[in-house]
Design a protein around this motif. Structure first.
Motif, PDB file in Angstrom:
ATOM      1  N   TYR A 160      -9.154   1.654  -2.031  1.00  0.00           N
ATOM      2  CA  TYR A 160      -8.959   2.859  -2.196  1.00  0.00           C
ATOM      3  C   TYR A 160      -9.473   3.905  -1.140  1.00  0.00           C
ATOM      4  O   TYR A 160     -10.682   3.576  -0.610  1.00  0.00           O
ATOM      5  N   MET A 213      -3.871   4.035  -1.027  1.00  0.00           N
ATOM      6  CA  MET A 213      -4.426   3.028  -2.093  1.00  0.00           C
ATOM      7  C   MET A 213      -3.729   1.763  -1.680  1.00  0.00           C
ATOM      8  O   MET A 213      -2.302   1.744  -1.254  1.00  0.00           O
ATOM      9  N   ASN A 242     -14.308   6.429  -0.723  1.00  0.00           N
ATOM     10  CA  ASN A 242     -13.683   5.228  -0.252  1.00  0.00           C
ATOM     11  C   ASN A 242     -14.355   4.110  -0.629  1.00  0.00           C
ATOM     12  O   ASN A 242     -15.596   4.136  -0.817  1.00  0.00           O
ATOM     13  N   TYR A 299       0.953  -1.230  -0.019  1.00  0.00           N
ATOM     14  CA  TYR A 299       0.007  -0.127  -0.075  1.00  0.00           C
ATOM     15  C   TYR A 299       0.861   1.235   0.048  1.00  0.00           C
ATOM     16  O   TYR A 299       2.044   1.044   0.559  1.00  0.00           O
TER      17      TYR A 299
END
Length: 818
Positions: free
Chosen positions: A421, A391, A440, A375
């Motif tokens: 996300y 992300m 999100n 991430y």
């Protein structure tokens, strides 16, 4: 005339330009260390900036003349400075004083940006690494359970603990790793939290609906496990080596962590491992099938610049864990093992030898869980606003081996891929209002591989939600709240299951196989959720405040609740879902009073939670009340849905007399009642269906701790503590069809000592922690222990049924910094 007007215009612009050419640069410290993320505001003007990770800041285009600057930050006392700005650059450095009250501790979970606890109306608890080290445990969740009232755990042996908050768990508690939601098929009873406990420096727990910020699966709350961030001297390699041992199950663990800072870059690396044989209690002896072996690797790199920061990290988790089933000899009560597939007789299996019970080698019947995580979290600053982007990609690989005649053939083999996300934009302050817009969600796919059992279908999931959050202070009053809208799509195609002609085991098939069965008919559905919250905090004084919050949460049904139709080998349960289930919605009210006094810290939290479409498990029986057996040797559960209500309270009274600074006496009380509001069941079955399953009993904890105020020889401020935890009888349980049974209360006594050990030069050589849990070796069963129900006989010679929890356990932990 035009020429005169033009000349006048240029003159005005020139005067304005000459009046806006002042610069202020400086640095901010606190107790000699850099103070990052401090807000510097020009009083009376809409000019704001923040200090970077090294405490530096700059203000540009300032008017010349007298100005007033305000320096403020969470956990620091606000400071104002009068200054005179000329045309040259002005250097101003200042030192801020930190606030002593825990109410000013900074939290990042469940809020739109870093916020002091005193300003958040939502109940949030913080657990530091120091506290977790002193609560030496076999896994991270158990350490959190000890440190946060209202948090409990459903367990399946010492290495599987699933967090529950105020009586709600599974997908209702959202677990985060460094802000990224954890996705690892956590719908199962025997699925633990796939995180390296050695690498966690802090845990933040939100108690109450947090759907506003996170969407589905935060109905009960959030647990955010935050890894270590390097903060040491530039250009110097530092780290630690941690090792611990536990006497009960022989658990041996070790972890090596490294950290390095060079200019604007911070690097960290950690590798960990631990192994244990079966645990012991005086009723069952060594409990067969509870050994485990775990490995973890993680690394991260972060860069901090004037424009913001960017952090990239990767983690790998690998766990081999045995699968207990509780089969025994009917007379001796010694554990037996499965050696056959066809013709297996649960009540006529061979005994497990004493040597096998103490071996560290993993049995052929076990789970193998692997979790990969990659991430990036970045922040981009735009003057008085900032954009935050997270992300992440995850892959969870789960194999459960349950065939003794074919030990390399997985019964369950699923691969879950998830792309997360999260985008948040913190808008510039407007009229004193701090606000955030965010979007999100995730995309997820689950696929079965070379397996023989298929409890859930191959599915695809897409999740998206948008929210708005705002907060404003009116003197002593802080108000915050927001709204959110979510959409989740779950779909799968027809899923056929056939029989392998050579092995006789099940296998994934297709429509061309005439002998195959359609186990999961195709499905496609959208779930929508509207959620939000509004709350306030009133600061009656610097150390006394009142909180109130009302929140609506949302949770879409998980895959096993709507799609399951088969055996989960690790749980020894056949689950049956319901495709018609609706999303869960809850409305929770929280009221809290907190006081940090000279001699005591006191907090009282009261909550009431009403849930629509609550989903729960119930054992399946026929019209005669006889348990339905779909797969011999395994229970059958069918999911149900109804209204529900949970209410309760948590009280903490921590005494720390100012006249005896070495003494702490900490006490907590947690109580929750879960009511099943299914009117038809109540009419037919009365009290048997009155309560919800998996509700913890009343719990009281008391800890007396003495900490030396100066060094004693090589020991730097050592501590000694004793504590007791009382669990009352749980007679408010879901008794319909013997889904749950009465659990007798018990009291456990524990003790611990510890201290940093320093050299003659004053440098810390190591930190030592020693803990003894269940000192008097009490035989007990936790109401949330799934092993309590692992029993194949209606009666036993010793009058004990099911498997008991761990007996006396002595833990040693050493942390060597370098």
């Amino acid at each position: 005339m035009k020429l005169l007007l033009l000349s006048f215009t240029f003159l005005i612009f020139g005067l304005v330009a000459s009046a806006q050419n002042g610069f202020i640069k400086g640095s901010i410290t606190s107790n000699g260390s850099p103070a990052p993320n401090i807000t510097i505001k020009v009083v009376g003007r809409n000019q704001i900036t923040k200090s970077d990770q090294k405490g530096f800041y700059i203000l540009k285009n300032l008017p010349t003349g007298a100005l007033e600057l305000q320096f403020s930050g969470v956990s620091y006392k606000t400071k104002r400075i009068q200054t005179m700005v000329e045309s040259d650059t002005l250097m101003i450095s200042t030192d801020l004083s930190s606030l002593e009250s825990n109410l000013d501790e900074v939290v990042v979970t469940g809020v739109n940006r870093a916020t002091a606890l005193r300003k958040s109306p939502v109940p949030i608890a913080v657990l530091t690494k120091k506290t977790m080290d002193q609560n030496v445990n076999t896994n991270l969740i158990e350490a959190i359970v000890k440190g946060v009232p209202g948090v409990t755990a459903v367990t399946t042996g010492p290495n599987v603990s699933k967090p529950f908050i105020r009586g709600l768990g599974y997908n209702r508690v959202l677990t985060l790793y460094d802000g990224l939601r954890q996705e690892g098929q956590q719908w199962g009873d025997e699925h633990g939290i796939e995180v390296d406990e050695y690498g966690i420096s802090r845990a933040e727990v939100v108690k109450g609906p947090a759907s506003l910020t996170y969407g589905s699966d935060a109905l009960a709350g959030v647990i955010n496990m935050i890894p270590y961030t390097p903060m040491q001297e530039d250009g110097k390699l530092t780290g630690d080596f941690t090792t611990n041992f536990q006497s009960n199950n022989g658990m041996v663990g070790a972890s090596l962590g490294l950290a390095y800072i060079k200019n604007d870059w911070k690097y960290s690396f950690r590798a960990s491992g631990k192994a244990a044989h079966n645990y012991y209690n005086k009723v069952d002896g060594y409990v067969f099938g509870t050994a485990f072996r775990e490995y973890n690797v993680s690394a991260s790199a972060r860069v901090d610049k004037s424009w913001g920061y960017s952090k990239t990290a990767i983690t790998y988790y690998n766990n081999l864990m045995e699968i207990p089933d509780g089969s025994r000899d009917s007379l001796s009560r010694r554990f037996t093992r499965q050696v056959l597939d066809d013709g297996d007789d649960i009540k006529n299996r061979p005994l497990v030898s004493d040597q096998d019970l103490k071996r560290y080698s993993i049995n052929p019947l076990h789970q193998h869980i692997q979790h990969y995580r990659f991430y990036n979290a970045s922040q981009f600053k735009f003057g008085s606003s900032d954009l935050n982007i997270l992300m992440g990609g995850q892959q969870s690989v789960r194999r459960e081996y349950n065939h003794p005649t074919a030990p390399k053939q997985a019964g369950l083999y699923v691969v879950l891929n998830t792309l997360n996300y999260d985008v948040k934009y913190n808008l510039p302050d407007f009229a004193g209002i701090e606000s955030t817009l965010g979007v999100n969600g995730m995309y997820q796919s689950n696929r079965s591989k070379d397996a023989t059992d298929f409890p859930i279908p191959d599915y695809d999931l897409f999740d998206i939600g948008a929210f708005y959050f705002a907060k404003k202070s009116f003197g002593k009053l802080d108000i915050s709240g927001g709204v959110r809208m979510d959409r989740r799509n779950i779909n799968w195609n027809n899923f056929y299951v056939g029989t392998d002609a050579q092995t006789g085991f099940g296998r994934k098939s297709d429509v061309s196989d005439e002998m195959a069965d359609l186990q999961f008919p195709s499905f496609n559905r959208n779930y929508y959720g509207f959620s939000g919250s509004i709350g306030l905090t009133y600061n009656l004084s610097e150390k006394f405040l009142f909180k109130a919050n009302i929140a609506r949460g949302y949770r879409a049904p998980n895959i096993t609740e709507i799609g399951s139709n088969g055996l989960d080998p690790g749980a020894h349960i056949v689950y049956l879902g319901n495709r018609t289930f609706k999303p869960e919605f809850n409305l929770q009210q929280d009221i809290g009073v907190i006081a940090y006094l000279q001699d005591a810290d006191i907090s009282l939290e009261i909550f009431n939670n009403n849930i629509q479409n609550y989903i729960y498990q119930s054992r399946l029986t026929d019209e005669n009340g006889t348990p339905v057996v779909v797969v011999p040797g395994n229970l059958t559960y069918q999911y149900q849905q109804s209204k529900a209500r949970l209410y309760g309270a948590e009280l903490s009274v921590n005494l720390h007399p100012a006249s005896a600074k070495w003494l702490n006496f900490n006490n907590s009380f947690a109580y929750v009642v879960g009511l099943n509001k299914n009117e038809e069941l109540l009419r037919l079955h009365g009290r048997e269906a009155k309560y919800l399953p998996f509700i913890p009993p009343l719990q009281i904890r008391s800890e007396l701790k003495a900490t030396a105020q100066k060094s004693i020889g090589v020991f730097s401020k050592p501590y000694v503590k004793v504590d007791a935890v009382l669990f009352a009888d749980q007679n408010k349980f879901y008794a319909l069809d013997n889904t749950e049974t009465f659990t007798k209360g018990y009291t456990l006594f524990n003790a611990g000592v510890g201290s940093p050990i320093k050299s003659k030069s004053g440098k810390t050589i190591l930190d030592l922690f020693v803990q003894v849990d269940n000192i008097f070796n009490v035989a007990y069963q936790s109401h949330l222990n799934r092993l309590k129900y692992f029993e194949y006989y209606e009666a036993s010679p010793n009058g004990r049924s099911g498997i008991y929890n761990m007996g006396r356990n002595m833990s040693f932990k050493v942390v060597v910094p370098f």
